[in-house]
Design a protein around this motif. Structure first.
Motif, mmCIF file in Angstrom:
data_model
loop_
_atom_site.group_PDB
_atom_site.id
_atom_site.type_symbol
_atom_site.label_atom_id
_atom_site.label_comp_id
_atom_site.label_asym_id
_atom_site.label_seq_id
_atom_site.Cartn_x
_atom_site.Cartn_y
_atom_site.Cartn_z
ATOM 1 N N MET A 145 70.212 35.615 16.110
ATOM 2 C CA MET A 145 69.565 34.562 16.882
ATOM 3 C C MET A 145 68.609 33.765 16.003
ATOM 4 S SD MET A 145 68.650 36.222 20.586
ATOM 5 C CE MET A 145 69.910 36.864 21.676
ATOM 6 N N ASN A 146 68.537 32.501 16.259
ATOM 7 C CA ASN A 146 67.631 31.648 15.522
ATOM 8 C C ASN A 146 66.194 31.967 15.900
ATOM 9 O OD1 ASN A 146 65.979 28.949 15.424
ATOM 10 N ND2 ASN A 146 67.671 28.755 13.954
ATOM 11 N N ARG A 147 65.330 32.188 14.858
ATOM 12 C CA ARG A 147 63.950 32.588 15.124
ATOM 13 C C ARG A 147 63.178 31.496 15.847
ATOM 14 N NH1 ARG A 147 60.655 35.401 10.365
ATOM 15 N NH2 ARG A 147 62.300 36.902 10.852
ATOM 16 N N SER A 148 63.417 30.231 15.451
ATOM 17 C CA SER A 148 62.729 29.123 16.097
ATOM 18 C C SER A 148 63.127 29.021 17.565
ATOM 19 C CB SER A 148 63.053 27.815 15.372
ATOM 20 O OG SER A 148 62.447 26.714 16.016
ATOM 21 N N ALA A 149 64.432 29.229 17.857
ATOM 22 C CA ALA A 149 64.914 29.189 19.236
ATOM 23 C C ALA A 149 64.312 30.328 20.049
ATOM 24 C CB ALA A 149 66.437 29.265 19.259
ATOM 25 N N ASN A 150 64.187 31.515 19.425
ATOM 26 C CA ASN A 150 63.569 32.652 20.108
ATOM 27 C C ASN A 150 62.103 32.377 20.431
ATOM 28 O OD1 ASN A 150 65.939 34.045 20.000
ATOM 29 N ND2 ASN A 150 65.324 35.424 18.345
ATOM 30 N N THR A 151 61.403 31.768 19.484
ATOM 31 C CA THR A 151 59.994 31.434 19.711
ATOM 32 C C THR A 151 59.852 30.452 20.863
ATOM 33 O OG1 THR A 151 59.487 31.768 17.362
ATOM 34 C CG2 THR A 151 57.902 30.496 18.664
ATOM 35 N N ASN A 152 60.724 29.455 20.883
ATOM 36 C CA ASN A 152 60.705 28.481 21.979
ATOM 37 C C ASN A 152 60.990 29.160 23.321
ATOM 38 O OD1 ASN A 152 60.152 26.338 20.269
ATOM 39 N ND2 ASN A 152 62.306 25.815 19.979
ATOM 40 N N ALA A 153 61.930 30.120 23.309
ATOM 41 C CA ALA A 153 62.267 30.833 24.545
ATOM 42 C C ALA A 153 61.082 31.646 25.045
ATOM 43 C CB ALA A 153 63.474 31.739 24.305
ATOM 44 N N VAL A 154 60.376 32.282 24.124
ATOM 45 C CA VAL A 154 59.180 33.057 24.494
ATOM 46 C C VAL A 154 58.133 32.149 25.127
ATOM 47 C CG1 VAL A 154 57.212 34.338 23.564
ATOM 48 C CG2 VAL A 154 59.531 34.909 22.825
ATOM 49 N N LEU A 155 57.922 30.988 24.514
ATOM 50 C CA LEU A 155 56.933 30.042 25.053
ATOM 51 C C LEU A 155 57.353 29.539 26.434
ATOM 52 C CD1 LEU A 155 56.120 27.973 21.825
ATOM 53 C CD2 LEU A 155 54.714 29.740 22.905
ATOM 54 N N LEU A 156 58.652 29.278 26.611
ATOM 55 C CA LEU A 156 59.151 28.823 27.912
ATOM 56 C C LEU A 156 58.946 29.889 28.984
ATOM 57 C CD1 LEU A 156 62.517 27.060 26.929
ATOM 58 C CD2 LEU A 156 60.363 25.969 27.570
ATOM 59 N N LEU A 157 59.197 31.151 28.634
ATOM 60 C CA LEU A 157 59.039 32.229 29.602
ATOM 61 C C LEU A 157 57.560 32.474 29.931
ATOM 62 C CD1 LEU A 157 61.741 34.725 28.313
ATOM 63 C CD2 LEU A 157 61.781 33.437 30.458
ATOM 64 N N LEU A 158 56.701 32.333 28.938
ATOM 65 C CA LEU A 158 55.268 32.462 29.202
ATOM 66 C C LEU A 158 54.784 31.347 30.134
ATOM 67 C CD1 LEU A 158 53.836 33.460 25.696
ATOM 68 C CD2 LEU A 158 53.894 34.877 27.760
ATOM 69 N N LEU A 159 55.275 30.130 29.896
ATOM 70 C CA LEU A 159 54.903 29.013 30.761
ATOM 71 C C LEU A 159 55.445 29.232 32.173
ATOM 72 C CD1 LEU A 159 53.559 26.237 30.940
ATOM 73 C CD2 LEU A 159 55.736 25.204 30.237
ATOM 74 N N CYS A 160 56.663 29.757 32.259
ATOM 75 C CA CYS A 160 57.269 30.047 33.551
ATOM 76 C C CYS A 160 56.430 31.065 34.334
ATOM 77 C CB CYS A 160 58.679 30.587 33.341
ATOM 78 S SG CYS A 160 59.425 31.320 34.802
ATOM 79 N N THR A 161 56.053 32.166 33.683
ATOM 80 C CA THR A 161 55.274 33.197 34.377
ATOM 81 C C THR A 161 53.864 32.709 34.703
ATOM 82 O OG1 THR A 161 54.757 34.190 32.213
ATOM 83 C CG2 THR A 161 56.574 35.149 33.467
ATOM 84 N N PHE A 162 53.355 31.778 33.890
ATOM 85 C CA PHE A 162 52.063 31.165 34.246
ATOM 86 C C PHE A 162 52.196 30.373 35.544
ATOM 87 C CE2 PHE A 162 49.643 27.164 34.210
ATOM 88 C CZ PHE A 162 48.370 27.689 34.422
ATOM 89 N N PHE A 163 53.254 29.574 35.661
ATOM 90 C CA PHE A 163 53.481 28.803 36.885
ATOM 91 C C PHE A 163 53.594 29.735 38.084
ATOM 92 C CE2 PHE A 163 55.628 25.116 34.395
ATOM 93 C CZ PHE A 163 54.381 24.543 34.167
ATOM 94 N N TRP A 164 54.383 30.800 37.935
ATOM 95 C CA TRP A 164 54.582 31.727 39.053
ATOM 96 C C TRP A 164 53.290 32.468 39.393
ATOM 97 C CZ3 TRP A 164 59.925 34.036 37.239
ATOM 98 C CH2 TRP A 164 60.936 33.119 37.561
ATOM 99 N N GLY A 165 52.567 32.907 38.371
ATOM 100 C CA GLY A 165 51.313 33.604 38.631
ATOM 101 C C GLY A 165 50.277 32.703 39.282
ATOM 102 N N ALA A 166 50.214 31.451 38.824
ATOM 103 C CA ALA A 166 49.230 30.511 39.360
ATOM 104 C C ALA A 166 49.518 30.171 40.821
ATOM 105 C CB ALA A 166 49.215 29.234 38.522
#
Length: 310
Positions: free
Chosen positions: A1-22
């Motif tokens: 897996m591309n490391r940059s793509a993985n980093t972007n995916a992690v950031l997207l999931l963190l943003l997603c869980t922030f939206f859900w938690g908020a």
């Protein structure tokens, strides 16, 4: 897996869980001025409109299904999407946002146990361990530290409603795994939003105490912003971010990020000036530990096995 793509995916999931938690403290604030049914009605209406526009933009059309498949899709959506939102937001009107997020954190575990039950298989030792630890953490908070209340079945009514909503969502999540084999996720989610809108519309029409149009005309601009946040970011945005993250990291790795939902819920609640007790923080830590420890042990065993082969 591309490391940059993985980093972007992690950031997207963190943003997603922030939206859900908020959504928990934001929803709690909105419920100070609008009825839970009104809030859920607007959430579905906004989400359905956004998903419809997104589907048109991406040229995603509704698939051709048999009548039996349509009945199955709509029925599962009514139970899962409708049941979750009715339980969650009516429950939030009677309990703390932190309690709600803590109960919803049990969803991945409940989904796994529902799968074991329906498939008539025994849950793994890791799942049993997680169940015991997580339930202890949740019950510690819901009983306010007096675990004897469990024997007397004394629980806050709002907590009970959210727990019911969590079970509906867990059943929906499990059944969705089968539906996703023959129905794309965007049309499926749009059907879910429309089904939820239909359910809450009927419930609202049968309630003499709920007047969504009158309430909507009188709400403050801050509460309007809360409703838009829940509909746009907490529903559509969170879902699209989640899909992107799962595609890159896989469902198993992505599910770990669900543990951040109660964390972001607590942080957002503090920002909103809502009360967060030390017992709630302790319960949250216990639940997250119960969810993560079996995975950490499994990772260690896999790492040791790979090391032994070198």
């Amino acid at each position: 897996m591309n490391r940059s793509a993985n980093t972007n995916a992690v950031l997207l999931l963190l943003l997603c869980t922030f939206f859900w938690g908020a959504c928990f403290p934001v929803g709690k604030q909105a419920l100070s001025e609008v009825h839970p049914f009104t809030l859920v009605l607007w959430r579905f209406a906004i989400a359905a409109c956004c998903l419809f526009v997104y589907a048109k933009w991406k040229n995603i059309s509704m698939p051709t299904l048999t009548p039996k498949q349509w009945v199955w899709v709509i029925g599962v959506s009514i139970v899962g999407v409708g049941g979750l939102n009715l339980g969650l937001f009516t429950g939030l009107a009677e309990t703390d946002a932190s309690n709600g997020a803590l109960i919803m954190a049990l969803s991945p575990l409940a989904t796994s146990l529902i799968g074991s039950l329906l498939q008539r298989t025994l849950p793994t030792r890791g799942a049993v361990f997680s169940l015991v630890i997580c339930l202890f953490g949740v019950l510690l908070v819901l009983t306010n530290g007096d675990l004897q209340r469990v024997l007397r079945f004394e629980f806050n009514h709002g907590d009970q409603l959210i727990f019911f909503g969590m079970l509906c969502w867990s059943l929906y999540t499990y059944l969705t795994q089968g539906i996703s084999r023959w129905m794309p996720m965007i049309p499926y989610t749009l059907v879910g939003m429309l089904a939820g809108f239909g359910v809450i519309s009927v419930v609202t029409a049968l309630s003499a105490t709920v007047h969504p149009i009158q309430e909507s005309l009188l709400i403050d601009h801050i509460i309007l912003a809360d409703i838009l946040f829940i509909g746009v970011f907490g529903t559509v945005g969170g879902y699209l971010l989640w899909i992107s993250g799962v595609k890159q990291l896989g469902a198993a790795n992505a599910s770990l990020f669900f543990n951040f939902v109660p964390v972001f819920a607590v942080l957002t609640a503090l920002m909103f000036g809502q009360n967060v007790t030390a017992l709630q923080l302790l319960g949250m830590a216990i639940v997250i530990a119960g969810l993560l420890l079996p995975r950490m042990v499994k990772w260690q065993q896999q790492w040791m096995a790979k090391k032994a082969l070198i």
